[in-house]
Design an enzyme around this catalytic site. Structure first.
Site, PDB file in Angstrom:
ATOM      1  N   HIS A  81      28.557   5.073  17.147  1.00 59.93           N
ATOM      2  CA  HIS A  81      28.945   3.659  17.158  1.00 59.93           C
ATOM      3  C   HIS A  81      28.412   3.022  15.878  1.00 59.93           C
ATOM      4  O   HIS A  81      27.283   3.283  15.486  1.00 59.93           O
ATOM      5  CB  HIS A  81      28.302   2.915  18.334  1.00 59.93           C
ATOM      6  CG  HIS A  81      28.540   3.532  19.661  1.00 59.93           C
ATOM      7  ND1 HIS A  81      29.547   3.126  20.488  1.00 59.93           N
ATOM      8  CD2 HIS A  81      27.897   4.526  20.315  1.00 59.93           C
ATOM      9  CE1 HIS A  81      29.514   3.834  21.598  1.00 59.93           C
ATOM     10  NE2 HIS A  81      28.519   4.704  21.515  1.00 59.93           N
ATOM     11  N   LYS A 131      42.343  16.446  22.183  1.00 53.37           N
ATOM     12  CA  LYS A 131      42.901  16.915  20.904  1.00 53.37           C
ATOM     13  C   LYS A 131      42.375  18.306  20.556  1.00 53.37           C
ATOM     14  O   LYS A 131      43.132  19.160  20.088  1.00 53.37           O
ATOM     15  CB  LYS A 131      42.584  15.923  19.796  1.00 53.37           C
ATOM     16  CG  LYS A 131      43.341  14.609  19.950  1.00 53.37           C
ATOM     17  CD  LYS A 131      42.865  13.572  18.958  1.00 53.37           C
ATOM     18  CE  LYS A 131      43.553  12.232  19.199  1.00 53.37           C
ATOM     19  NZ  LYS A 131      43.032  11.178  18.309  1.00 53.37           N
TER      20      LYS A 131
END
Length: 147
Positions: A114, A66
């Site tokens: 995470h 991206k």
């Protein structure tokens, strides 16, 4: 006059670490998405840690694509984006083969996180200083000579 790098792109990807479970059982997916070094590291892990590691690398590759203005299946094979580790443990991006050939000379920075089942990664591309460009060109020539 000092030439300073400036941001040229940003990418973000978020996924649930279990989203890839079915795909991770398929060898073609592993070979397509992950560099040999990443697969070797994953073999040393098991269970949830392996799942987190591979999901984190996948999210980072999506974020890098991206930031480069590309998407998955748009001319850059994800296995050509290596998410390695720098000596201090931070993730480090190396663009190889299709990724290196298809992009302008940029430096790519990435962060992976995470929390619970969520995995997120952000990537930032910056212009290279003339010194970085010369150093990287030399590295690439040396890597291509190595069998």
């Amino acid at each position: 006059m000092t030439v300073r790098p400036h941001p040229t792109g940003v990418g973000l990807d978020v996924l649930d670490r279990t989203e890839l479970d079915r795909l991770l059982e398929r060898r073609w997916f592993l070979r397509y998405c992950y560099a040999p070094e990443e697969l070797a590291r994953a073999r040393d892990l098991s269970g949830r840690r392996r799942q987190e590691y591979l999901a984190g690398r996948f999210a980072a590759k999506e974020a890098v694509l991206k930031a480069l203005g590309r998407g998955l299946f748009q001319g850059i094979a994800p296995h050509d984006i290596l998410i390695g580790r720098s000596p201090d443990g931070a993730p480090r991006v190396e663009l190889r083969d299709t990724a290196a050939d298809a992009t302008p000379p940029v430096t790519v920075l990435v962060s992976i996180t995470h929390k619970g089942a969520a995995v997120a990664a952000v990537a930032l591309t910056t212009t290279r200083t003339p010194q970085e460009a010369t150093h990287r060109a030399s590295e690439n020539r040396n890597q291509r000579r190595t069998p």
